[in-house]
Design a protein around this motif. Structure first.
Motif, PDB file in Angstrom:
ATOM      1  N   PRO A   1       3.711   7.539   1.152  1.00  0.00           N
ATOM      2  CA  PRO A   1       3.862   7.913  -0.258  1.00  0.00           C
ATOM      3  C   PRO A   1       2.761   8.868  -0.709  1.00  0.00           C
ATOM      4  O   PRO A   1       1.749   9.057  -0.033  1.00  0.00           O
ATOM      5  CB  PRO A   1       3.784   6.562  -0.986  1.00  0.00           C
ATOM      6  N   GLU A   2       2.977   9.461  -1.848  1.00  0.00           N
ATOM      7  CA  GLU A   2       2.033  10.473  -2.335  1.00  0.00           C
ATOM      8  C   GLU A   2       0.645   9.895  -2.562  1.00  0.00           C
ATOM      9  O   GLU A   2      -0.369  10.553  -2.272  1.00  0.00           O
ATOM     10  CB  GLU A   2       2.572  11.061  -3.648  1.00  0.00           C
ATOM     11  N   GLU A   3       0.563   8.652  -3.075  1.00  0.00           N
ATOM     12  CA  GLU A   3      -0.752   8.054  -3.320  1.00  0.00           C
ATOM     13  C   GLU A   3      -1.538   7.884  -2.028  1.00  0.00           C
ATOM     14  O   GLU A   3      -2.751   8.148  -1.983  1.00  0.00           O
ATOM     15  CB  GLU A   3      -0.594   6.692  -4.006  1.00  0.00           C
ATOM     16  N   PHE A   4      -0.862   7.458  -0.947  1.00  0.00           N
ATOM     17  CA  PHE A   4      -1.557   7.248   0.323  1.00  0.00           C
ATOM     18  C   PHE A   4      -1.921   8.575   0.985  1.00  0.00           C
ATOM     19  O   PHE A   4      -2.946   8.662   1.666  1.00  0.00           O
ATOM     20  CB  PHE A   4      -0.689   6.399   1.246  1.00  0.00           C
ATOM     21  N   SER A   5      -1.082   9.591   0.795  1.00  0.00           N
ATOM     22  CA  SER A   5      -1.437  10.906   1.337  1.00  0.00           C
ATOM     23  C   SER A   5      -2.673  11.467   0.651  1.00  0.00           C
ATOM     24  O   SER A   5      -3.577  12.018   1.303  1.00  0.00           O
ATOM     25  CB  SER A   5      -0.257  11.869   1.162  1.00  0.00           C
ATOM     26  N   LEU A   6      -2.749  11.312  -0.670  1.00  0.00           N
ATOM     27  CA  LEU A   6      -3.933  11.774  -1.396  1.00  0.00           C
ATOM     28  C   LEU A   6      -5.166  10.952  -1.036  1.00  0.00           C
ATOM     29  O   LEU A   6      -6.284  11.490  -0.953  1.00  0.00           O
ATOM     30  CB  LEU A   6      -3.669  11.697  -2.899  1.00  0.00           C
ATOM     31  N   LEU A   7      -4.979   9.669  -0.799  1.00  0.00           N
ATOM     32  CA  LEU A   7      -6.095   8.825  -0.378  1.00  0.00           C
ATOM     33  C   LEU A   7      -6.635   9.267   0.977  1.00  0.00           C
ATOM     34  O   LEU A   7      -7.855   9.305   1.194  1.00  0.00           O
ATOM     35  CB  LEU A   7      -5.645   7.367  -0.322  1.00  0.00           C
ATOM     36  N   TYR A   8      -5.747   9.626   1.886  1.00  0.00           N
ATOM     37  CA  TYR A   8      -6.195  10.084   3.204  1.00  0.00           C
ATOM     38  C   TYR A   8      -6.976  11.399   3.096  1.00  0.00           C
ATOM     39  O   TYR A   8      -8.017  11.565   3.732  1.00  0.00           O
ATOM     40  CB  TYR A   8      -4.992  10.262   4.127  1.00  0.00           C
ATOM     41  N   LYS A   9      -6.486  12.322   2.270  1.00  0.00           N
ATOM     42  CA  LYS A   9      -7.178  13.603   2.130  1.00  0.00           C
ATOM     43  C   LYS A   9      -8.534  13.450   1.451  1.00  0.00           C
ATOM     44  O   LYS A   9      -9.474  14.184   1.765  1.00  0.00           O
ATOM     45  CB  LYS A   9      -6.303  14.576   1.334  1.00  0.00           C
ATOM     46  N   THR A  10      -8.647  12.481   0.527  1.00  0.00           N
ATOM     47  CA  THR A  10      -9.881  12.334  -0.231  1.00  0.00           C
ATOM     48  C   THR A  10     -10.919  11.500   0.506  1.00  0.00           C
ATOM     49  O   THR A  10     -12.104  11.845   0.532  1.00  0.00           O
ATOM     50  CB  THR A  10      -9.588  11.694  -1.593  1.00  0.00           C
ATOM     51  N   LEU A  11     -10.490  10.406   1.105  1.00  0.00           N
ATOM     52  CA  LEU A  11     -11.439   9.437   1.648  1.00  0.00           C
ATOM     53  C   LEU A  11     -11.558   9.485   3.169  1.00  0.00           C
ATOM     54  O   LEU A  11     -12.670   9.335   3.696  1.00  0.00           O
ATOM     55  CB  LEU A  11     -11.026   8.028   1.212  1.00  0.00           C
ATOM     56  N   CYS A  12     -10.463   9.683   3.863  1.00  0.00           N
ATOM     57  CA  CYS A  12     -10.477   9.558   5.330  1.00  0.00           C
ATOM     58  C   CYS A  12     -10.562  10.893   6.056  1.00  0.00           C
ATOM     59  O   CYS A  12     -11.163  10.961   7.130  1.00  0.00           O
ATOM     60  CB  CYS A  12      -9.225   8.800   5.790  1.00  0.00           C
ATOM     61  N   LEU A  13      -9.967  11.926   5.492  1.00  0.00           N
ATOM     62  CA  LEU A  13      -9.997  13.216   6.182  1.00  0.00           C
ATOM     63  C   LEU A  13     -11.410  13.773   6.322  1.00  0.00           C
ATOM     64  O   LEU A  13     -11.749  14.310   7.376  1.00  0.00           O
ATOM     65  CB  LEU A  13      -9.089  14.215   5.460  1.00  0.00           C
ATOM     66  N   PRO A  14     -12.298  13.662   5.303  1.00  0.00           N
ATOM     67  CA  PRO A  14     -13.674  14.128   5.525  1.00  0.00           C
ATOM     68  C   PRO A  14     -14.401  13.378   6.628  1.00  0.00           C
ATOM     69  O   PRO A  14     -15.314  13.925   7.251  1.00  0.00           O
ATOM     70  CB  PRO A  14     -14.350  13.891   4.165  1.00  0.00           C
TER      71      PRO A  14
ATOM     72  N   SER B   1      -6.573   5.207  -9.326  1.00  0.00           N
ATOM     73  CA  SER B   1      -6.637   5.982 -10.561  1.00  0.00           C
ATOM     74  C   SER B   1      -7.051   5.064 -11.695  1.00  0.00           C
ATOM     75  O   SER B   1      -6.875   3.842 -11.633  1.00  0.00           O
ATOM     76  CB  SER B   1      -5.280   6.627 -10.868  1.00  0.00           C
ATOM     77  N   GLY B   2      -7.621   5.670 -12.757  1.00  0.00           N
ATOM     78  CA  GLY B   2      -8.060   4.896 -13.903  1.00  0.00           C
ATOM     79  C   GLY B   2      -9.542   4.561 -13.838  1.00  0.00           C
ATOM     80  O   GLY B   2     -10.300   5.114 -13.032  1.00  0.00           O
ATOM     81  N   ARG B   3      -9.964   3.628 -14.690  1.00  0.00           N
ATOM     82  CA  ARG B   3     -11.361   3.208 -14.758  1.00  0.00           C
ATOM     83  C   ARG B   3     -11.416   1.728 -15.088  1.00  0.00           C
ATOM     84  O   ARG B   3     -10.711   1.251 -15.985  1.00  0.00           O
ATOM     85  CB  ARG B   3     -12.123   4.012 -15.813  1.00  0.00           C
ATOM     86  N   VAL B   4     -12.261   0.992 -14.370  1.00  0.00           N
ATOM     87  CA  VAL B   4     -12.386  -0.451 -14.519  1.00  0.00           C
ATOM     88  C   VAL B   4     -13.804  -0.768 -14.987  1.00  0.00           C
ATOM     89  O   VAL B   4     -14.779  -0.205 -14.473  1.00  0.00           O
ATOM     90  CB  VAL B   4     -12.072  -1.176 -13.195  1.00  0.00           C
ATOM     91  N   ARG B   5     -13.921  -1.675 -15.954  1.00  0.00           N
ATOM     92  CA  ARG B   5     -15.217  -2.099 -16.497  1.00  0.00           C
ATOM     93  C   ARG B   5     -15.622  -3.427 -15.870  1.00  0.00           C
ATOM     94  O   ARG B   5     -14.837  -4.373 -15.814  1.00  0.00           O
ATOM     95  CB  ARG B   5     -15.103  -2.250 -18.013  1.00  0.00           C
ATOM     96  N   VAL B   6     -16.866  -3.502 -15.421  1.00  0.00           N
ATOM     97  CA  VAL B   6     -17.412  -4.707 -14.801  1.00  0.00           C
ATOM     98  C   VAL B   6     -18.415  -5.326 -15.766  1.00  0.00           C
ATOM     99  O   VAL B   6     -19.309  -4.640 -16.274  1.00  0.00           O
ATOM    100  CB  VAL B   6     -18.097  -4.392 -13.458  1.00  0.00           C
ATOM    101  N   SER B   7     -18.266  -6.615 -16.035  1.00  0.00           N
ATOM    102  CA  SER B   7     -19.148  -7.304 -16.975  1.00  0.00           C
ATOM    103  C   SER B   7     -19.424  -8.700 -16.455  1.00  0.00           C
ATOM    104  O   SER B   7     -18.690  -9.248 -15.633  1.00  0.00           O
ATOM    105  CB  SER B   7     -18.516  -7.362 -18.369  1.00  0.00           C
ATOM    106  N   GLN B   8     -20.509  -9.274 -16.986  1.00  0.00           N
ATOM    107  CA  GLN B   8     -20.896 -10.648 -16.651  1.00  0.00           C
ATOM    108  C   GLN B   8     -21.398 -11.326 -17.916  1.00  0.00           C
ATOM    109  O   GLN B   8     -22.308 -10.810 -18.580  1.00  0.00           O
ATOM    110  CB  GLN B   8     -21.986 -10.669 -15.577  1.00  0.00           C
ATOM    111  N   ASP B   9     -20.825 -12.447 -18.242  1.00  0.00           N
ATOM    112  CA  ASP B   9     -21.144 -13.166 -19.480  1.00  0.00           C
ATOM    113  C   ASP B   9     -20.985 -12.274 -20.703  1.00  0.00           C
ATOM    114  O   ASP B   9     -21.794 -12.318 -21.641  1.00  0.00           O
ATOM    115  CB  ASP B   9     -22.569 -13.725 -19.423  1.00  0.00           C
TER     116      ASP B   9
ATOM    117  N   PRO C   1     -12.138   6.012  -9.573  1.00  0.00           N
ATOM    118  CA  PRO C   1     -11.152   6.142  -8.485  1.00  0.00           C
ATOM    119  C   PRO C   1     -11.806   6.333  -7.121  1.00  0.00           C
ATOM    120  O   PRO C   1     -12.876   6.929  -6.990  1.00  0.00           O
ATOM    121  CB  PRO C   1     -10.342   7.373  -8.898  1.00  0.00           C
ATOM    122  N   TYR C   2     -11.143   5.754  -6.138  1.00  0.00           N
ATOM    123  CA  TYR C   2     -11.545   5.789  -4.731  1.00  0.00           C
ATOM    124  C   TYR C   2     -12.850   5.039  -4.502  1.00  0.00           C
ATOM    125  O   TYR C   2     -13.629   5.384  -3.615  1.00  0.00           O
ATOM    126  CB  TYR C   2     -11.628   7.227  -4.210  1.00  0.00           C
TER     127      TYR C   2
END
Length: 364
Positions: free
Chosen positions: A105-118, A162-170, A179-180
């Motif tokens: 799928p397109e998401e996995f192809s983009l993941l390979y080019k961004t993270l694994c191909l380098p 994709s997107g942004r996740v917030r990490v919090s504690q208490d 992303p990635y």
């Protein structure tokens, strides 16, 4: 045996000689067929080489069919070349099916080019990694939680697409996940394959997010089976965790104006809650630290009087010598590291509970 050898010799050396050669050459279809065959046998290896091979040989054998039908007028020539043409077409259909089955799928192809191909990860290894997560892409709506502190079990490893996740504690913000980046790499590294645990932080999606997840058991089996993939994940997870630590260190630098060594365990105590959570014991510790920090010169100020200097007292006079102050016991390295930035502040560190970022900014 001699009779058979003589028969073979007659076939090889005493074969019938052509009575006459054709003066006219074959038609253009015959020469075109041989040109296609010559170019087809110059194909390379691999999937696309096979595409080229059978894609050129098919038209060549088709030209041979036309030559046998119109010029040579030989039924055997036509039948054999028809069979070879059909074989080439079947091979092309099989190659197209393989190419479609191997397409990600397109998401996995983009993941390979961004993270694994380098990192020059082979496509075969990447296919095994994708197959382990069942090629499924999950989504999170805005303000939807991925993990809840103390409740969600650690049973998977996820990577944000994709997107942004917030990490919090208490309820205290720590850092973002972009992303990635792995969403739960510290939790993954904190447990052995046979251990179980829960998240110590809460992960909340700030925007609409998409991510992929590897089940913990399946990924451990893959890492134990494939040594190259195991080293690849070790490098990726180590880099991801170091990036999170440096982000926390940059946040401390922005608030305290000091940079701490992330390799020291005392950094954990630097990030404690405010003095309001410590109670009377923390206030007592603060007073002791302030008293130890005051120098003797500051404790005994010098007063200048306008009276003339007095003569020195006689030697027989007993002068009471003040006793030296009791030396404060030297705190351990963790206490020193935790209190040195906050000597001029009313904030006191508590060792009972230490989140990963301070709640108030001290005034230096």
């Amino acid at each position: 045996m001699s009779a058979n050898s003589s028969t073979v010799g007659e076939l090889l050396w005493h074969r019938p000689v052509c009575s006459g050669w054709k003066q006219a050459s074959e038609g253009a279809v015959y020469h075109l067929a041989n040109c296609f065959l010559l170019m087809g046998f110059m194909a390379g290896s691999g999937l696309y080489g096979c595409f080229y091979l059978f894609g050129i040989l098919g038209p060549g054998f088709l030209c041979c069919v036309l030559w046998g039908w119109f010029d040579a007028c030989g039924l055997d020539i036509v039948l054999w070349n028809v069979l070879l043409t059909v074989a080439c077409l079947l091979q092309l259909a099989h190659l197209l099916y393989r190419l479609r089955a191997d397409t990600c799928p397109e998401e996995f192809s983009l993941l390979y080019k961004t993270l694994c191909l380098p990192l020059r990860v082979p496509p075969q290894a990447y296919k095994k990694i994708v197959h382990c997560c069942h090629e499924q892409v999950f989504t999170l709506a805005a303000e939807q939680t991925y993990a809840v502190e103390g409740e969600t079990p650690i049973n998977r490893l996820s990577l944000l697409l994709s997107g942004r996740v917030r990490v919090s504690q208490d309820g205290q913000f720590l850092h973002y996940i972009f992303p990635y980046q792995f969403m739960d790499s510290p939790e993954w590294e904190s447990l052995q394959p046979s251990e179980e645990g829960t998240f110590q932080v809460t992960l909340t999606a700030e925007t609409e997010c998409s991510y992929i997840s590897w089940p913990r058991k399946n990924l451990h089996l893959l890492l134990n089976r494939e040594r190259y993939i195991s080293r690849l994940f070790a490098a990726l997870l180590g880099y991801d965790i170091s990036e999170k630590l440096y982000n926390l260190n940059d946040k401390l630098f922005a608030k305290f104006g000091l940079r701490f060594d992330i390799r020291l365990p005392s950094l954990y105590h630097v990030l404690g809650p405010s003095a309001s959570d410590g109670g009377p014991e923390s206030e007592k510790d603060e007073e002791e630290v302030f008293e130890a920090a005051v120098s003797p010169a500051q404790a005994r100020p010098i007063c200048i009087l306008p009276t003339p200097p007095c003569s020195p007292p006689p030697a027989t006079t007993n002068v009471s010598v003040p006793l030296p102050r009791a030396r404060m016991p030297r705190p351990d390295s963790g206490t020193l590291a935790s209190r040195s930035p906050l000597q001029n502040s009313s904030q006191v560190m508590s060792r009972a509970q230490a989140p990963l970022a301070p709640t108030h900014t001290p005034e230096l």
